[in-house]
Design a protein around this motif. Structure first.
Motif, short mmCIF file in Angstrom:
data_model
loop_
_atom_site.label_atom_id
_atom_site.label_comp_id
_atom_site.label_asym_id
_atom_site.label_seq_id
_atom_site.Cartn_x
_atom_site.Cartn_y
_atom_site.Cartn_z
N UNK A 217 0.84 -1.19 0.00
CA UNK A 217 0.00 0.00 0.00
C UNK A 217 0.88 1.25 0.00
N UNK A 218 0.51 2.26 -0.77
CA UNK A 218 1.31 3.49 -0.79
C UNK A 218 1.01 4.38 0.41
N UNK A 219 1.99 5.16 0.78
CA UNK A 219 1.79 6.14 1.84
C UNK A 219 1.02 7.33 1.28
N UNK A 220 0.54 8.17 2.18
CA UNK A 220 -0.04 9.45 1.77
C UNK A 220 1.04 10.50 1.99
N UNK A 221 1.50 11.09 0.89
CA UNK A 221 2.57 12.08 0.95
C UNK A 221 2.02 13.46 0.61
N UNK A 222 2.56 14.47 1.26
CA UNK A 222 2.17 15.84 0.96
C UNK A 222 3.43 16.70 0.84
N UNK A 223 3.31 17.79 0.11
CA UNK A 223 4.41 18.74 -0.05
C UNK A 223 4.01 20.08 0.55
N UNK A 224 4.78 20.54 1.50
CA UNK A 224 4.53 21.86 2.07
C UNK A 224 4.78 22.91 1.00
N UNK A 225 3.86 23.83 0.84
CA UNK A 225 3.97 24.89 -0.16
C UNK A 225 4.83 26.02 0.40
N UNK A 226 6.07 26.10 -0.07
CA UNK A 226 7.02 27.07 0.48
C UNK A 226 6.59 28.51 0.24
N UNK A 227 5.63 28.73 -0.64
CA UNK A 227 5.13 30.09 -0.86
C UNK A 227 4.25 30.57 0.29
N UNK A 228 3.75 29.62 1.11
CA UNK A 228 2.82 29.99 2.17
C UNK A 228 3.15 29.40 3.54
N UNK A 229 3.91 28.32 3.59
CA UNK A 229 4.10 27.64 4.87
C UNK A 229 5.41 26.87 4.89
N UNK A 230 5.81 26.47 6.09
CA UNK A 230 6.95 25.59 6.27
C UNK A 230 6.45 24.17 6.55
N UNK A 231 7.34 23.21 6.44
CA UNK A 231 6.98 21.83 6.77
C UNK A 231 6.54 21.72 8.22
N UNK A 232 7.20 22.49 9.09
CA UNK A 232 6.87 22.44 10.51
C UNK A 232 5.45 22.97 10.76
N UNK A 233 5.08 24.02 10.06
CA UNK A 233 3.74 24.58 10.20
C UNK A 233 2.68 23.58 9.73
N UNK A 234 2.96 22.92 8.62
CA UNK A 234 2.03 21.93 8.09
C UNK A 234 1.93 20.74 9.04
N UNK A 235 3.08 20.28 9.54
CA UNK A 235 3.08 19.14 10.47
C UNK A 235 2.25 19.44 11.71
N UNK A 236 2.33 20.66 12.18
CA UNK A 236 1.55 21.05 13.36
C UNK A 236 0.06 21.03 13.04
N UNK A 237 -0.29 21.50 11.86
CA UNK A 237 -1.70 21.52 11.46
C UNK A 237 -2.26 20.11 11.34
N UNK A 238 -1.41 19.15 10.95
CA UNK A 238 -1.84 17.76 10.74
C UNK A 238 -1.38 16.84 11.87
#
Length: 429
Positions: free
Chosen positions: A151-172
């Motif tokens: 089974x594949x993982x669910x991958x996402x890319x943080x949009x550097x124009x609006x957020x950091x990976x850390x910000x996205x990780x906190x949201x999720x």
């Protein structure tokens, strides 16, 4: 619904897929509409069973002694999900919605030894494709094929124009995302076992605000390797819904200009809303009208060709296509790819880069295609992938990813991503 009812439903859905020759997603949606009593957990579990059955169809059929929907579904439950035949028969006997009790042959299939089975069975690959896949992977083709059954993982890319990976990780945070191993702005949520549900991240506040996009890590990696620079003129010649256009825009810091084009107007339709939500300001969408790209000939720094292909690299996500592939479809895609390479070259300025990408693992669509193109164009040369990797990903290129012709191949076995091929070509004077 209890497990017996879910098994019975999965058999119905898989029978629908077989009889009507339609995609699994459509069959699952139709079943859900006709059975509204089923909850989200039930639908997810039934989908998991059906997809698991198709991913491992060849080996399950060999073990269970039949290629019927019932045999494949029971094979998943017994061999993949770890239920014992005895426990399953007890569950069946106590549930009025259950299938018939397991036969002696089906019980034996739970522990059937496939170590001496034909290679294509062990690899869960179409037999007629084995010569091609041996060319691609050599002695590793069984391991590569087996990895495509996961089974594949669910991958996402943080949009550097609006957020950091850390910000996205906190949201999720409720989904416990992890950093991707290679892609610098990626987060991943590994797939769970049995009836585990895939997180629905597209309802998250961060997604609605454009902080991130759902994108396989492999797609993120090849988007980074495309090497788009701030201020460049870039043509995304097969932009589709815009996944790579969005990644390129972030890499370019919203500077320069991206021309997003696709010959299919319907594929291009979703890109407008995605560009707006992601805050992309340096992309122009060019609809497939006569002369839409004429003024770009000979003026582009970088042409990205995410070519139409067989999709063999996405077999984890679309396992039904693995068993529908034909030599005729491969030949059609090869013809389309060759035409696109010729077209792409006309837009490049001298010194510009042609980025050829497929989500295929077949050499006929990858190295073979590029080798033929380079042979017929004296003004084209390969750009070393090791150099491109260091520039884009700030690390050394891992061993085993380069192809004989100088391209790069990502696979579930090698990089825990979908299968992707990328080759960089420079236009000489």
């Amino acid at each position: 619904m209890r497990l017996p009812g879910r098994i019975a439903a999965a058999i119905v859905v898989l029978s629908d897929v077989e009889q009507r020759k339609r995609p699994v997603s459509e069959a699952l949606k139709a079943w859900g509409i006709n059975n509204r009593f089923a909850g989200a957990g039930d639908r997810a579990a039934i989908g998991n069973i059906v997809y698991d059955a198709l991913r491992s169809r060849s080996s399950l059929a060999a073990a269970m002694g039949a290629d019927t929907p019932r045999a494949l579904v029971l094979g998943v439950i017994l061999r993949g999900w770890g239920e014992s035949p005895e426990a399953l028969n007890e569950l069946f006997a106590a549930d009025s919605h259950a299938p018939e009790a397991l036969s002696a042959e089906e019980i034996a299939g739970a522990t059937a030894d496939l170590s001496s089975a034909p290679e294509h069975v062990q690899a869960d690959l179409p037999e007629w494709l084995i010569p091609s896949l041996k060319r691609a992977f050599g002695d590793d083709f069984i391991a590569e094929g087996h990895a495509m059954t996961g089974r594949p993982s669910l991958d996402i890319r943080a949009n550097a124009l609006k957020a950091t990976s850390q910000k996205v990780a906190k949201s999720l945070a409720r989904f416990t995302p992890e950093e991707t191993a290679i892609a610098p702005f990626g987060l991943t949520m590994p797939a769970g076992p049995r009836d585990a549900r895939t997180p629905n991240v597209t309802t998250d506040e961060g997604y609605l605000k454009g902080w991130f996009e759902v994108q396989d890590q492999g797609s993120q990696i090849v988007s980074a390797l495309a090497g788009a620079k701030e201020g460049e003129q870039v043509l995304d010649l097969c932009a589709g819904a815009g996944g790579k256009t969005l990644a390129l825009a972030a890499t370019m810091g919203n500077t320069g200009q991206i021309f997003a084009y696709d010959s299919d107007r319907s594929r291009l339709a979703p890109i407008y809303d995605r560009l707006k939500r992601n805050g992309v300001r340096n992309a122009q969408v060019r609809a497939p009208n006569p002369g839409a790209l004429d003024e770009l000939i000979g003026k582009i720094d970088r042409v990205v060709v995410d070519a139409p292909c067989t999709g063999t690299g996405t077999w984890r996500r679309r396992p039904d296509t693995k068993w529908k592939l034909t030599p005729e479809l491969i030949a059609l895609r090869q013809s389309e790819q060759a035409a696109l390479l010729e077209q792409a070259l006309t837009f490049l300025k001298v010194g510009g880069t042609l980025v050829y990408i497929t989500c295929s693992v077949l050499p006929e669509e990858n190295d073979d295609q590029v080798v033929d193109f380079v042979k017929s164009h004296a003004n084209v040369e390969t750009v070393p992938m090791a150099t491109a990797w260091r520039k884009a990903l700030i690390s050394d290129l891992p061993e085993g990813l380069e192809t004989p012709a100088g391209g790069l191949m990502l696979t579930p076995a090698r990089t825990n991503t979908d299968g992707f091929y990328i080759h960089l070509l420079r236009k000489k004077a």
